[in-house]
Design an enzyme around this catalytic site. Structure first.
Site, mmCIF file in Angstrom:
data_model
loop_
_atom_site.group_PDB
_atom_site.id
_atom_site.type_symbol
_atom_site.label_atom_id
_atom_site.label_comp_id
_atom_site.label_asym_id
_atom_site.label_seq_id
_atom_site.Cartn_x
_atom_site.Cartn_y
_atom_site.Cartn_z
ATOM 1 C CG ASN A 132 -1.905 1.133 1.231
ATOM 2 O OD1 ASN A 132 -1.668 2.145 0.580
ATOM 3 N ND2 ASN A 132 -2.982 0.992 1.983
ATOM 4 C CG PHE A 133 4.120 1.850 -2.077
ATOM 5 C CD1 PHE A 133 4.317 1.459 -0.756
ATOM 6 C CD2 PHE A 133 4.970 1.333 -3.057
ATOM 7 C CE1 PHE A 133 5.341 0.568 -0.429
ATOM 8 C CE2 PHE A 133 5.988 0.449 -2.732
ATOM 9 C CZ PHE A 133 6.169 0.059 -1.426
ATOM 10 C CB CYS A 135 -3.238 5.004 2.429
ATOM 11 S SG CYS A 135 -4.352 5.763 3.617
ATOM 12 C CB THR A 201 -8.700 7.164 -2.483
ATOM 13 O OG1 THR A 201 -7.729 7.205 -1.439
ATOM 14 C CG2 THR A 201 -9.586 5.957 -2.322
ATOM 15 C CB CYS A 345 -35.677 15.320 -33.082
ATOM 16 S SG CYS A 345 -35.577 16.953 -32.329
ATOM 17 C CB CYS A 355 -24.782 24.198 -31.047
ATOM 18 S SG CYS A 355 -23.787 24.602 -32.506
ATOM 19 C CB CYS A 397 -28.979 14.512 -28.040
ATOM 20 S SG CYS A 397 -30.525 13.801 -28.661
#
Lengths: 446, 476
Positions: A132-133, A135, A201, A345, A355, A397
């Site tokens: 664990n490098f 945390c 994390t 549509c 747009c 959309c």
């Protein structure tokens, strides 16, 4: 049904789904329950230095009524005594000999301490180790966790110590809280690691209470950075995974990769595997819904493999890696324009306003007379000659397959920025030259 | 333990009388409202907004619910519609905003009405005041009739600085919202709170005032710069059949009013009731009769299901409530000695289309039959306000089929000081609260333009953006 078994550089697992080193993998009770429900492996919650926890430990981000799009924690490594953890790991391995049991370790930065802990852990019969490098909170302030992972030299050094003592595969877990994750990955290679896992994390503060001004999570009125995980971090994890998995030094050394960061579904898992993960690790989704989600993960991945004709995971692990490229090598001649399917549509006209306000003003609202209704509303219509192919409209959309980006042939040369840099360096340095080049290349920017 | 969401089931036999007259739809809980608000696409040039007769900026008020700015949401609603609380409950949303929702195609439309009610309830519960009287411009306006059209006009004028007095015939203001909307659609308190809001803005509301008795139209025209007439319509007209004066024959609107203002357990009702007519008022009468406890309620209608004027969702509601329908049935006599004992009817057939475009009912000779019943409720429309028409004749104000004739762009009559709106001008099409509210707004703006000048705010025409094409940008 497809075969989901994997061989993770010697660590065998009935499927690629592992519990990440985190609260769901805190005890024999939990890990055995998970295995019974289908999980293929577990990286035990990190054992090591003595700790004291605080509360509250978790903070979340909810989005539009959906809970936990992101979760952060300030919980530390296992707060249960190391002897108890080792006893339980041995018990689980005895009961589930065919499942992957990996022990995550984090101790103070002393060679003897690391090697002694690894040796003790090996006696449990576990399948491997994860260092664990990564945390980012609580332990890093004590010179452990991400304090190791952020300095490639330390990563290499501790990996070497462990490799001297270990007879089982060793996975180095990387922190994303670093400018270039490839550097500690290469350090792990130099240290002789068997595999890499990522991402741990991400440093984060989840929010501020508008009434009390307290931070989230709130620890007795105070708050600070904690580790961010959950669906919101997945794109970041995929990028860091792709950077490590496509690195020539990592590839040459043949390290296996265990991917994690926001995996909730079989679809997420497949994406990580297409980018080079052999196993995937899950925490937040289990914290949200429990171990039972694995049933769908297994079935969904299996069905997908059957549909695609894949017999085993190796058939598709890394299949997207050849597509990882850089901006300078992208095809400048590839041109797409938005096409709106007016049969689908629903005239929310979100494409128009997106747009118009935020892109290149190439959608008009027109009285297009597409129906026989007397009060026909205005329709969004793309002015294709002006469309730059940014794809914003198709992303906003809300209707599936209504706006598609369609490739068109404009006769532009299929060249790349890097090629132009070589063949016509003046174009990349002088706006007048650039204008001239655009004319010859049939590129019009309005 | 938390109150869990209960599906909208109605079991009369398990409920008290009071429970049966609670609002049919429960209020949305906060999380429910936010979740629903988040479903809204926030359309550009949203069709719901165009479909709303008062052009409430629906996407904006819904977005504000989703962000927790519920106070702002209520303000957005009230800016376009001062009667937003009533409209959220009584609007035929399926025919208007929700019917126009783009999600209607392949999803469920957004529950716009219930979200609006959520925002309105929020503001009412907290007694939030949004508007006050504008800087006085010295002009006086009289509003005759304190229903939704009148209150809307009065409120809008008050915001613009007019001195407004509302003259209301009844004890309480807000017209049919107070007296005519069944209580399980809109409680009286909601209607009264709306009237109170208008009053607190600075509008004077005089109740128990009858025009022609306590004060005359001429006096009001004389004493004010403008008069807005919103007197609605009258009682249910006579059916002109024998037996109409028997005890047990009732005007439908009176029946509804009793359930609004009287104690529920003091209301007299029959066990077998015939409701005549098939409009929305008839449905209201039939359903409150069922909820009061009447065993058999028949709606008698001379045309067929296809021609009935009630909204379809009201028809379905009545069916669910256990109301029976007898179509193609014409009452010809109410029989009984001293009180109602039955309704004599004749069967009908449909002939050629009449003036309304609907096939006209023709009696079938010899098909008379009698339905035993102990109460007959008439719900066959409302009388025109003939007294008001007579009083207006002096000012050359014309009528169309008994309704006051106005120019619909301004709601002004031919007389420059006299404006009108609401049900009393609705000579064609369906009358509704929301249209009455808009009538009041149109008149208020016209009065402002006529006496003060052009309005500064954008016209609704531009706000709804529904009529002109919008180009992205000029092509280069």
């Amino acid at each position: 049904m497809a075969n989901l078994e994997i061989d993770f550089r010697g660590i065998k697992s009935p499927n690629p789904f592992w519990l990440a080193s985190a609260p769901p993998a805190n005890s024999a009770y939990q890990v055995q329950k998970a295995f019974e429900q289908g999980w293929g492996g577990a990286v035990w919650k990190t054992i090591g230095a003595p700790v004291l926890n605080v509360c509250n430990r978790y903070g979340t981000i909810d989005y539009k009524g959906q809970k936990i799009i992101g979760l952060n924690n300030v919980e530390l490594i296992s707060d249960r005594p190391i002897d108890l953890n080792l006893k339980e790991i041995a018990e689980v391995k005895r009961n589930f000999p065919n499942h992957a049991v990996v022990v995550s370790v984090m101790v103070e930065s002393k060679k003897e301490t690391w090697q002694e802990t690894i040796k003790r852990a090996e006696e449990t019969g576990c399948d491997g180790f994860e260092l664990n490098f990564g945390c980012p909170h609580g332990m890093s302030e004590r010179g452990m966790g991400s304090a190791m992972g952020q300095v490639p030299e330390y990563t290499c050094m501790v990996t070497e110590w462990v490799m001297e003592a270990a007879t089982k595969p060793v996975i180095v877990k990387l922190t994303p809280n670093i400018t270039d994750i490839v550097q500690p990955a290469r350090a792990a290679v130099r240290g002789g690691a068997t595999a890499i896992s990522l991402i741990n994390t991400i440093n984060s503060i989840m929010g501020v209470d508008l009434d009390t001004f307290e931070l989230r999570p709130n620890v007795g009125g105070k708050g600070g950075h904690g580790g961010y995980a959950g669906p919101a971090v997945k794109p970041i994890a995929l990028h860091l995974l792709s950077a490590v998995a496509s690195d020539p030094e990592v590839q040459k050394a043949g390290l296996a990769i265990s991917g994690m960061g926001g995996i909730e579904t079989w679809q997420d898992a497949v994406e990580f595997m297409l980018l080079g993960s052999t196993s995937v690790q899950v925490c937040t989704a289990v914290m949200h819904w429990g171990f039972r989600i694995v049933e769908d993960m297994i079935e969904g991945m299996s069905n997908w493999m059957d549909d695609k004709g894949f017999k085993s995971c190796n058939d598709f692990i890394g299949a997207s890696l050849p597509r990882i490229s850089n901006f300078g090598d992208f095809d400048l001649g590839f041109q797409s324009v938005a096409k709106i399917n007016h049969d689908k549509c629903i005239q929310c006209n979100l494409c128009f306003i997106a747009c118009n306000d935020a892109a290149h003003q190439c959608i008009d609202l027109k009285d297009a007379k597409l129906t026989k209704e007397a009060n026909e509303r205005l329709w969004p219509v793309v002015r294709e000659v002006d469309c730059v192919g940014c794809a914003l409209c198709s992303t906003v959309c809300p209707v599936d397959d209504c706006i598609t980006m369609v490739q068109i042939d404009t006769g532009r040369p299929h060249t790349t920025w890097n090629e132009i840099m070589k063949s016509k360096p003046e174009v990349t340095q002088d706006w007048h030259k650039m204008e001239e080049y655009r004319k010859t290349a049939n590129i019009h920017v309005h | 333990m938390a109150e869990h969401y209960k599906p909208n089931t109605y079991k009369a036999w398990e409920m008290t009388l009071e429970e049966r007259f609670q609002e049919v739809y429960p209020p949305l809980a906060e999380r429910e409202a936010v979740t629903e608000a988040n479903r809204c696409l926030y359309c550009y040039d949203a069709p719901c907004m165009v479909a709303c007769p008062t052009h409430i900026d629906i996407p904006t008020f819904i977005r504000k619910i989703s962000t927790g700015n519920v106070k702002g949401s209520a303000r957005t609603i009230l800016e376009s519609n001062l009667m937003g609380a009533t409209c959220s409950r009584v609007c035929p949303v399926q025919e208007l905003c929700e019917g126009a929702c783009v999600l209607e195609h392949d999803h469920k439309p957004i529950m716009i009405g219930r979200l609006q009610r959520y925002a309105m309830d929020y503001a009412t519960e907290r007694n939030i005041k949004f508007f006050e009287k504008g800087k006085s411009n010295g002009l006086k306006v009289a509003v005759i009739g304190g229903g939704p059209a009148g209150l809307s006009c009065a409120g809008e004028l008050c915001k613009m600085g007019f001195d407004v007095t509302v003259y209301e015939k009844k004890k309480w203001a807000n017209g049919l919202s107070t007296y005519g909307i069944v209580v399980f659609r809109e409680p009286v308190e909601v209607a009264l709170a709306e009237a109170k809001m208008i009053q607190e803005m600075g509008v004077q509301i005089k109740t128990n005032v009858t025009i022609g008795k306590d004060i005359t139209l001429d006096e009001l025209v004389e004493q004010n710069d403008a008069v807005f007439i919103s007197v609605g319509l009258g009682n249910v007209p006579d059916m002109s059949v024998p037996g109409e004066n028997l005890a047990g024959v009732m005007d439908g609107l009176d029946f509804i009013e009793e359930t609004k203002v009287e104690k529920l357990d003091s209301i007299k009702f029959g066990n077998r009731i015939c409701v005549i007519g098939a409009g929305n008022t008839a449905i209201d009468c039939a359903t409150i009769a069922r909820r009061l406890g009447s065993e058999r309620v028949n709606i008698i209608y001379r045309r067929s299901e296809a021609e009935m004027p009630a909204y379809h969702f009201e028809y379905e509601f009545a069916l669910r409530e256990g109301v029976s329908f007898m179509f193609l049935t014409l009452p010809v006599e109410i029989v009984g000695k001293d009180k109602v004992e039955g309704l004599k009817c004749v069967r009908m057939d449909l002939g050629e289309p009449d003036a309304s475009g609907r096939r006209s009912p023709i009696p079938i000779p010899g098909s008379e039959f009698t339905i035993p019943c102990d109460m007959v409720v008439k719900a066959i429309g409302q009388k025109k306000q003939s007294q008001m028409m007579t009083a207006l004749a002096k000012y050359d104000v014309k009528d169309i089929k008994g309704y006051i004739a106005v120019d619909f762009a301004t709601n002004r009559t031919v007389h420059p000081k006299i404006f009108a709106g609401g049900d009393c001008i609705r000579s064609h099409g369906e009358a509704s609260t929301v249209m009455a509210v808009q009538d009041g707004k149109i008149a208020a703006k016209a009065i402002y333009r006529q006496f003060i000048g052009e309005l500064e705010d954008q016209t609704e025409h531009a706000k709804t953006g529904c009529c002109k094409e919008v180009a992205g940008a000029h092509a280069h």
